[in-house]
Design a protein around this motif. Structure first.
Motif, PDB file in Angstrom:
ATOM      1  N   GLY A 152     -56.236 -28.904  31.831  1.00 19.98           N
ATOM      2  CA  GLY A 152     -56.856 -29.384  30.606  1.00 19.98           C
ATOM      3  C   GLY A 152     -57.802 -28.379  29.991  1.00 19.98           C
ATOM      4  N   ILE A 153     -58.707 -27.813  30.804  1.00 15.30           N
ATOM      5  CA  ILE A 153     -59.711 -26.887  30.265  1.00 15.30           C
ATOM      6  C   ILE A 153     -59.137 -25.472  30.182  1.00 15.30           C
ATOM      7  CG2 ILE A 153     -62.021 -25.965  30.513  1.00 15.30           C
ATOM      8  CD1 ILE A 153     -61.979 -28.981  30.075  1.00 15.30           C
ATOM      9  N   PHE A 154     -58.767 -24.905  31.316  1.00 14.36           N
ATOM     10  CA  PHE A 154     -58.284 -23.513  31.317  1.00 14.36           C
ATOM     11  C   PHE A 154     -56.943 -23.390  30.584  1.00 14.36           C
ATOM     12  CE2 PHE A 154     -61.299 -23.432  34.820  1.00 14.36           C
ATOM     13  CZ  PHE A 154     -61.942 -22.227  34.622  1.00 14.36           C
ATOM     14  N   GLY A 155     -56.021 -24.290  30.893  1.00 12.65           N
ATOM     15  CA  GLY A 155     -54.695 -24.184  30.275  1.00 12.65           C
ATOM     16  C   GLY A 155     -54.649 -24.713  28.855  1.00 12.65           C
ATOM     17  N   GLY A 156     -55.211 -25.918  28.650  1.00  7.43           N
ATOM     18  CA  GLY A 156     -55.102 -26.560  27.348  1.00  7.43           C
ATOM     19  C   GLY A 156     -55.807 -25.814  26.234  1.00  7.43           C
ATOM     20  N   LEU A 157     -56.821 -25.046  26.585  1.00  7.89           N
ATOM     21  CA  LEU A 157     -57.533 -24.272  25.560  1.00  7.89           C
ATOM     22  C   LEU A 157     -56.823 -22.964  25.230  1.00  7.89           C
ATOM     23  CD1 LEU A 157     -61.266 -24.808  26.617  1.00  7.89           C
ATOM     24  CD2 LEU A 157     -60.048 -25.869  24.728  1.00  7.89           C
ATOM     25  N   THR A 158     -55.748 -22.653  25.940  1.00  6.05           N
ATOM     26  CA  THR A 158     -55.062 -21.371  25.724  1.00  6.05           C
ATOM     27  C   THR A 158     -54.632 -21.151  24.267  1.00  6.05           C
ATOM     28  OG1 THR A 158     -54.279 -21.306  28.016  1.00  6.05           O
ATOM     29  CG2 THR A 158     -53.091 -19.932  26.420  1.00  6.05           C
ATOM     30  N   PRO A 159     -53.911 -22.101  23.616  1.00  6.11           N
ATOM     31  CA  PRO A 159     -53.515 -21.833  22.225  1.00  6.11           C
ATOM     32  C   PRO A 159     -54.705 -21.588  21.302  1.00  6.11           C
ATOM     33  CG  PRO A 159     -52.283 -23.692  23.107  1.00  6.11           C
ATOM     34  CD  PRO A 159     -53.372 -23.378  24.096  1.00  6.11           C
ATOM     35  N   PHE A 160     -55.783 -22.389  21.487  1.00  6.42           N
ATOM     36  CA  PHE A 160     -56.954 -22.240  20.617  1.00  6.42           C
ATOM     37  C   PHE A 160     -57.663 -20.915  20.873  1.00  6.42           C
ATOM     38  CE2 PHE A 160     -61.545 -22.699  19.972  1.00  6.42           C
ATOM     39  CZ  PHE A 160     -61.571 -22.993  18.618  1.00  6.42           C
ATOM     40  N   ILE A 161     -57.945 -20.608  22.146  1.00  8.43           N
ATOM     41  CA  ILE A 161     -58.684 -19.381  22.456  1.00  8.43           C
ATOM     42  C   ILE A 161     -57.861 -18.146  22.095  1.00  8.43           C
ATOM     43  CG2 ILE A 161     -59.638 -17.977  24.341  1.00  8.43           C
ATOM     44  CD1 ILE A 161     -60.531 -20.564  25.681  1.00  8.43           C
ATOM     45  N   ALA A 162     -56.566 -18.186  22.398  1.00 12.17           N
ATOM     46  CA  ALA A 162     -55.713 -17.032  22.089  1.00 12.17           C
ATOM     47  C   ALA A 162     -55.631 -16.810  20.571  1.00 12.17           C
ATOM     48  CB  ALA A 162     -54.310 -17.251  22.671  1.00 12.17           C
ATOM     49  N   THR A 163     -55.486 -17.905  19.808  1.00 14.52           N
ATOM     50  CA  THR A 163     -55.447 -17.771  18.347  1.00 14.52           C
ATOM     51  C   THR A 163     -56.793 -17.300  17.818  1.00 14.52           C
ATOM     52  OG1 THR A 163     -53.824 -19.564  18.235  1.00 14.52           O
ATOM     53  CG2 THR A 163     -54.949 -18.997  16.192  1.00 14.52           C
ATOM     54  N   PHE A 164     -57.877 -17.814  18.387  1.00 18.34           N
ATOM     55  CA  PHE A 164     -59.223 -17.393  17.981  1.00 18.34           C
ATOM     56  C   PHE A 164     -59.435 -15.902  18.246  1.00 18.34           C
ATOM     57  CE2 PHE A 164     -63.711 -16.662  19.050  1.00 18.34           C
ATOM     58  CZ  PHE A 164     -64.308 -17.068  17.859  1.00 18.34           C
ATOM     59  N   LEU A 165     -58.997 -15.426  19.412  1.00 15.00           N
ATOM     60  CA  LEU A 165     -59.136 -13.994  19.729  1.00 15.00           C
ATOM     61  C   LEU A 165     -58.345 -13.134  18.739  1.00 15.00           C
ATOM     62  CD1 LEU A 165     -58.845 -14.077  23.640  1.00 15.00           C
ATOM     63  CD2 LEU A 165     -60.898 -13.611  22.276  1.00 15.00           C
ATOM     64  N   TYR A 166     -57.158 -13.618  18.388  1.00 19.20           N
ATOM     65  CA  TYR A 166     -56.341 -12.888  17.408  1.00 19.20           C
ATOM     66  C   TYR A 166     -57.023 -12.854  16.049  1.00 19.20           C
ATOM     67  CZ  TYR A 166     -52.664 -12.319  13.886  1.00 19.20           C
ATOM     68  OH  TYR A 166     -51.938 -11.920  12.791  1.00 19.20           O
ATOM     69  N   GLU A 167     -57.507 -14.010  15.580  1.00 17.32           N
ATOM     70  CA  GLU A 167     -58.176 -14.046  14.272  1.00 17.32           C
ATOM     71  C   GLU A 167     -59.451 -13.203  14.293  1.00 17.32           C
ATOM     72  OE1 GLU A 167     -57.030 -15.300  11.543  1.00 17.32           O
ATOM     73  OE2 GLU A 167     -55.256 -16.259  12.409  1.00 17.32           O
ATOM     74  N   SER A 168     -60.150 -13.208  15.427  1.00 15.94           N
ATOM     75  CA  SER A 168     -61.379 -12.433  15.536  1.00 15.94           C
ATOM     76  C   SER A 168     -61.118 -10.934  15.543  1.00 15.94           C
ATOM     77  CB  SER A 168     -62.140 -12.820  16.816  1.00 15.94           C
ATOM     78  OG  SER A 168     -62.473 -14.185  16.789  1.00 15.94           O
ATOM     79  N   SER A 169     -59.902 -10.532  15.870  1.00 10.08           N
ATOM     80  CA  SER A 169     -59.591  -9.097  15.916  1.00 10.08           C
ATOM     81  C   SER A 169     -59.341  -8.518  14.518  1.00 10.08           C
ATOM     82  CB  SER A 169     -58.354  -8.864  16.799  1.00 10.08           C
ATOM     83  OG  SER A 169     -57.178  -9.337  16.158  1.00 10.08           O
TER      84      SER A 169
END
Length: 506
Positions: free
Chosen positions: A448-465
């Protein structure tokens, strides 16, 4: 003896079927939301900032994951006190009811900010319900299984998450293709949510016929159930140590591998590679079909060589392969590396005077068969504040399509290596009296925490780049999150998690 053996085989398959059908439907309910994230962002959030709306949708999707550990505690405790059967009947009703209700919520254009708030509330109920479901189903099947085939039998429960995603994609594509893209984007997206209520009723009927787990019934008859499983699970040093090792040595890495291989891959293909809605889902659905039998294979294999080795190798391979796989996926869709056929360029313009909208569609054709569709919508009488809306959508040719399927299928096989044996691995760590509670928490924090946040965190890292000097950003920046979490998990799991089989009769 043969009659008794046949009866036992029939009983275990009835248990697996009843548990798997309900769990599959719960995953279906849970993943419709993620599969429709692009459309839901336009329905429930303001349209003036598409990137913010998409991130808000992913954050709402992630909220369901964040509360899963709380569901694990609430329903895990209930399952260890009143039993497995009635607890996951309750979670099924909560999940089905909230999914059905999402299909009825008016959009942002009708009720404003109440639309995303209601969606968030129902999403939280979904997360709580799922937090209680999986641990119960896995425990229930494991407690009916013979020790030497526990990995094999519980692996059928492990297929349900992937099959639930597959069914959600199939229903979405079927509904969309039956009515057309415009109607589906307008109101047809509600149908997959509303259909959920029929599936849940069927599942409840099947589960009502189930009996209580024999190990739990025996423990209850002998007065050995726990009166406070939460306290016993997390205040006793030995149990707490196993919970932490299960989380940081297995489920956290398994969670990011699962959501990268199935959900982030789909998001990356659609958002970063700009592949069409339909083709993205066909690619994902076919890859899921190819990969699903490997859950059974690795679950059965874990009965022979142990759970740990297969899971650690799966994580390690994913860590090594993610960057080259995603670079190849991006390359397949990159039109800068392709040669356009100018003579096949097609331009079409439509003016809708009543809506004050001019739509220009340009279709580019490339020598490898790839199509690029550019759609530009702008006001017929624009003001200085009006900006044109531009969308790009690619359709890969046959060769590119199947290569993309292969690259996603490889990721799904990594998923099956880490996820196939993990139900048996988790239930064997803890005693019957606190098993539901103890195994549910690390599973749902990891997923839920580590896995479920993957799409959000990965997209956020991409947008932040994205910067002024590099407005396109680093398309692969999001991968460092799952790679980092999996790497930590491999180290802890390899050094500290036991690879020996555990006796569940305790």
């Amino acid at each position: 003896m043969q009659t008794k053996a046949a009866t036992e085989r029939s009983k275990i398959w009835s248990v697996i079927t009843a548990s798997s059908v309900g769990t599959l439907i719960e995953w279906y309910d849970f993943y419709i939301f993620g599969s429709l994230a692009t459309i839901l962002s336009e329905q429930f959030f303001p349209k003036d900032n598409p990137t913010a709306a998409f991130l808000s949708t992913l954050a709402t999707f992630a909220a369901g994951f964040v509360v899963r550990p709380f569901g694990a505690l609430v329903f895990g405790r209930l399952g260890d006190i009143v039993g497995r059967k009635y607890t996951f009947l309750l979670t099924l009703v909560l999940m089905g009811g909230s999914t059905f209700a999402i299909g009825l919520i008016p959009g942002y254009a009708s009720i404003g900010v109440f639309a995303p708030l209601l969606v968030l509330l129902l999403r939280l109920i979904q997360g709580l319900a799922l937090g209680g479901e999986y641990g119960g189903a896995a425990t229930y099947v494991a407690e009916h299984s013979p020790a030497h085939r526990r990995g094999y039998f519980t692996s059928f429960i492990q297929t349900t998450a992937t099959l639930g995603l597959f069914v959600s994609l199939g229903v979405i594509l079927g509904v969309k293709n039956s009515m057309g893209a415009a109607d589906f984007a307008s109101w047809g997206w509600r149908i997959p949510f509303i259909l959920s209520i029929f599936l849940v009723v069927i599942s409840i009927y099947i589960r009502m016929k189930m009996e209580e787990s024999p190990l739990f019934a025996k423990a209850k008859a002998e007065g050995k159930t726990s009166s406070n499983p939460l306290k016993e699970s997390f205040t006793k040093k030995g149990n707490l140590k196993m919970v932490l090792l299960a989380l940081f040595g297995a489920t956290a890495g398994q969670g990011v591998i699962w959501y990268t291989g199935q959900f982030y891959a789909m998001s990356f293909i659609e958002k970063n590679c700009a592949i069409s809605f339909d083709q993205t889902r066909y690619i994902t659905a076919i890859a899921l079909i190819i990969g699903t039998p490997f859950f059974i294979l690795f679950g059965a294999w874990s009965d022979k060589i142990g759970r740990k080795a297969i899971m650690m190798v799966g994580m390690f391979l994913a860590i090594l392969a993610y960057q080259p796989i995603y670079h190849k996926m991006y390359e397949l869709a990159d039109i800068k590396t392709k040669q356009e056929i100018p003579s096949q360029k097609a331009i079409e313009t439509q003016n809708d005077v009543s809506a004050d909208i001019a739509t220009t569609t340009i279709i580019h054709t490339y020598t490898d068969g790839t199509l690029l569709k550019e759609t530009k919508k702008e006001k017929l009488n624009p003001t200085t504040a009006d900006k044109p809306e531009i969308k790009q959508e690619k359709v890969l040719a046959t060769g590119g399509f199947w290569m993309m399927v292969f690259l996603v299928a490889v990721q799904v096989i990594f998923v099956t290596m880490v996820y196939g044996p993990i139900a048996a691995f988790l239930v064997e760590l803890f005693p019957t009296r606190i098993r539901y509670t103890s195994m549910s928490l690390p599973y749902h924090i990891g997923n839920g925490i580590f896995g479920g946040l993957t799409p959000f965190i990965a997209t956020f890292l991409y947008e932040s780049s994205k910067t002024q000097t590099n407005p396109a950003g680093d398309a692969f920046a999001g991968l460092w999150y799952p790679i980092g979490v999996a790497a930590v998990c491999v180290v802890i799991g390899t050094l500290y998690v036991s690879g020996k089989f555990q006796d569940m009769e305790h």
